[in-house]
Every structure is written in C-alpha cells, then in structure tokens.
Design a protein around this motif. Sequence first.
Motif, PDB file in Angstrom:
ATOM      1  N   CYS A 289      21.642   2.605   5.305  1.00 58.87           N
ATOM      2  CA  CYS A 289      22.229   2.537   3.968  1.00 58.87           C
ATOM      3  C   CYS A 289      22.965   3.793   3.516  1.00 58.87           C
ATOM      4  CB  CYS A 289      21.133   2.237   2.946  1.00 58.87           C
ATOM      5  SG  CYS A 289      20.037   0.880   3.403  1.00 58.87           S
ATOM      6  N   ALA A 290      22.615   4.945   4.078  1.00 62.92           N
ATOM      7  CA  ALA A 290      23.104   6.221   3.550  1.00 62.92           C
ATOM      8  C   ALA A 290      24.608   6.435   3.740  1.00 62.92           C
ATOM      9  CB  ALA A 290      22.327   7.375   4.169  1.00 62.92           C
ATOM     10  N   LYS A 291      25.255   5.656   4.601  1.00 63.37           N
ATOM     11  CA  LYS A 291      26.704   5.801   4.756  1.00 63.37           C
ATOM     12  C   LYS A 291      27.435   5.420   3.472  1.00 63.37           C
ATOM     13  CE  LYS A 291      26.430   4.643   9.573  1.00 63.37           C
ATOM     14  NZ  LYS A 291      26.077   3.391  10.187  1.00 63.37           N
ATOM     15  N   CYS A 292      26.808   4.546   2.687  1.00 62.74           N
ATOM     16  CA  CYS A 292      27.442   4.071   1.456  1.00 62.74           C
ATOM     17  C   CYS A 292      26.662   4.449   0.195  1.00 62.74           C
ATOM     18  CB  CYS A 292      27.597   2.553   1.497  1.00 62.74           C
ATOM     19  SG  CYS A 292      28.654   1.978   2.844  1.00 62.74           S
ATOM     20  N   HIS A 293      25.326   4.366   0.250  1.00 59.53           N
ATOM     21  CA  HIS A 293      24.483   4.569  -0.932  1.00 59.53           C
ATOM     22  C   HIS A 293      23.850   5.955  -0.948  1.00 59.53           C
ATOM     23  CE1 HIS A 293      24.362   0.279  -2.086  1.00 59.53           C
ATOM     24  NE2 HIS A 293      24.443   0.057  -0.782  1.00 59.53           N
ATOM     25  N   ALA A 294      23.741   6.533  -2.146  1.00 65.03           N
ATOM     26  CA  ALA A 294      22.921   7.728  -2.308  1.00 65.03           C
ATOM     27  C   ALA A 294      21.468   7.278  -2.180  1.00 65.03           C
ATOM     28  CB  ALA A 294      23.150   8.360  -3.671  1.00 65.03           C
ATOM     29  N   ILE A 295      20.704   7.947  -1.330  1.00 58.47           N
ATOM     30  CA  ILE A 295      19.311   7.537  -1.117  1.00 58.47           C
ATOM     31  C   ILE A 295      18.332   8.597  -1.621  1.00 58.47           C
ATOM     32  CG2 ILE A 295      19.913   6.013   0.802  1.00 58.47           C
ATOM     33  CD1 ILE A 295      18.746   8.206   2.680  1.00 58.47           C
TER      34      ILE A 295
ATOM     35  N   LEU B 134       8.721   0.355  -0.957  1.00 52.04           N
ATOM     36  CA  LEU B 134       7.938   1.508  -1.413  1.00 52.04           C
ATOM     37  C   LEU B 134       8.840   2.724  -1.596  1.00 52.04           C
ATOM     38  CD1 LEU B 134       4.674   1.115   0.653  1.00 52.04           C
ATOM     39  CD2 LEU B 134       4.880   1.071  -1.839  1.00 52.04           C
ATOM     40  N   PHE B 135       9.756   2.931  -0.660  1.00 54.23           N
ATOM     41  CA  PHE B 135      10.693   4.034  -0.784  1.00 54.23           C
ATOM     42  C   PHE B 135      11.549   3.875  -2.043  1.00 54.23           C
ATOM     43  CE2 PHE B 135      15.120   5.350   0.031  1.00 54.23           C
ATOM     44  CZ  PHE B 135      14.940   6.713  -0.182  1.00 54.23           C
TER      45      PHE B 135
ATOM     46  N   PHE C  40      20.572   4.331  -4.887  1.00 55.47           N
ATOM     47  CA  PHE C  40      19.297   3.613  -4.842  1.00 55.47           C
ATOM     48  C   PHE C  40      18.395   3.965  -6.018  1.00 55.47           C
ATOM     49  CE2 PHE C  40      19.049   2.449  -0.054  1.00 55.47           C
ATOM     50  CZ  PHE C  40      20.039   1.519  -0.249  1.00 55.47           C
ATOM     51  N   ARG C  41      18.520   5.166  -6.558  1.00 51.45           N
ATOM     52  CA  ARG C  41      17.656   5.583  -7.658  1.00 51.45           C
ATOM     53  C   ARG C  41      17.912   4.784  -8.933  1.00 51.45           C
ATOM     54  NH1 ARG C  41      21.321   9.442  -6.737  1.00 51.45           N
ATOM     55  NH2 ARG C  41      22.874   9.789  -8.360  1.00 51.45           N
TER      56      ARG C  41
ATOM     57  N   PRO D 205       0.828  -1.189   0.000  1.00 51.53           N
ATOM     58  CA  PRO D 205       0.000   0.000   0.000  1.00 51.53           C
ATOM     59  C   PRO D 205       0.871   1.249   0.000  1.00 51.53           C
ATOM     60  CG  PRO D 205       0.044  -0.955   2.187  1.00 51.53           C
ATOM     61  CD  PRO D 205       0.812  -1.883   1.271  1.00 51.53           C
ATOM     62  N   ALA D 206       0.724   2.053  -1.020  1.00 55.02           N
ATOM     63  CA  ALA D 206       1.572   3.231  -1.154  1.00 55.02           C
ATOM     64  C   ALA D 206       0.967   4.405  -0.400  1.00 55.02           C
ATOM     65  CB  ALA D 206       1.748   3.581  -2.628  1.00 55.02           C
ATOM     66  N   SER D 207       1.486   4.640   0.785  1.00 51.46           N
ATOM     67  CA  SER D 207       1.077   5.827   1.525  1.00 51.46           C
ATOM     68  C   SER D 207       2.320   6.630   1.842  1.00 51.46           C
ATOM     69  CB  SER D 207       0.328   5.447   2.805  1.00 51.46           C
ATOM     70  OG  SER D 207       1.234   5.022   3.791  1.00 51.46           O
ATOM     71  N   ALA D 208       2.139   7.918   2.038  1.00 48.12           N
ATOM     72  CA  ALA D 208       3.271   8.784   2.336  1.00 48.12           C
ATOM     73  C   ALA D 208       3.992   8.335   3.602  1.00 48.12           C
ATOM     74  CB  ALA D 208       2.797  10.226   2.468  1.00 48.12           C
ATOM     75  N   ALA D 209       3.241   7.848   4.599  1.00 49.61           N
ATOM     76  CA  ALA D 209       3.855   7.386   5.844  1.00 49.61           C
ATOM     77  C   ALA D 209       4.751   6.184   5.595  1.00 49.61           C
ATOM     78  CB  ALA D 209       2.784   7.046   6.879  1.00 49.61           C
ATOM     79  N   ASN D 210       4.306   5.256   4.754  1.00 53.37           N
ATOM     80  CA  ASN D 210       5.117   4.084   4.448  1.00 53.37           C
ATOM     81  C   ASN D 210       6.398   4.476   3.716  1.00 53.37           C
ATOM     82  OD1 ASN D 210       2.023   2.807   3.948  1.00 53.37           O
ATOM     83  ND2 ASN D 210       3.376   1.678   5.308  1.00 53.37           N
ATOM     84  N   VAL D 211       6.286   5.343   2.745  1.00 58.91           N
ATOM     85  CA  VAL D 211       7.453   5.784   1.989  1.00 58.91           C
ATOM     86  C   VAL D 211       8.424   6.520   2.916  1.00 58.91           C
ATOM     87  CG1 VAL D 211       8.253   7.295   0.124  1.00 58.91           C
ATOM     88  CG2 VAL D 211       6.234   5.858  -0.211  1.00 58.91           C
TER      89      VAL D 211
END
Length: 108
Positions: free
Chosen positions: A40-46, A102-103, A60-61, A23-29
């Motif tokens: 993940c952000a220490k290594c990957h662009a998020i 979802l993110f 990630f994109r 379910p795609a909700s803003a809270a889930n994303v």
Amino acid sequence: MRLAKTIRSAALILFVASAPALPASAANVEQGRRLAGLYCAKCHAIDKVSPSPLVIAPPFRTLHQRYPVESLQEALAEGIVTGHPSMPVFRFEADQINDFLLFLKSLE
C-alpha cells in the motif's frame, strides 16, 4: 411477539459469535505494518504524519474517519476492486486481514 424476540436474540448471538477476534499484540500490528508497506505504501501514507505519495489515495490514519476500519474485512478477503483509479486488486488471507486491521486501528 415472543418468537420474533427469540429470533432477534438468536440473530444477534450469531452475529457476535461470528465476528472475528482481533487480539492486539505488537507482533500482529507489526505484521500489519509490513503488509501495508509491501502492498500500500506506494500510494497511501501508512504512518501518522506523512502525506500520501499519490494525492488521491487517502492516508491510512484517516480511514477511520470515513468508516469503521473493521468494515474492510470482507473487501480484504474477497479482493478490493474499488478505491482510487490506479489501485491494484489484491486479496489477503484471514490472518493477514486481522493483522492489517489491527495496524489500521493503531493509527487512529
């Protein structure tokens, strides 16, 4: 012939029925974004524009260009043990997996 068709139909129904709903909700994303920031952000662009802090870690994109991000579901549940060489092993809970996927989909 008829039995084989029935078996294929039943298998397809089981496969579709067992697929998790996302379910795609803003809270889930947003929760998925928080998980990515934490783990993940220490290594990957998020985000959609920055380079990855670790050059060998894909942003990630771009993950959806390599494979469907939904295919990560099992690896996230069991613990990702591959990736770039310095990637730590971690495991998400079911609700975290859905939020994280979802993110990732929101970055496509």
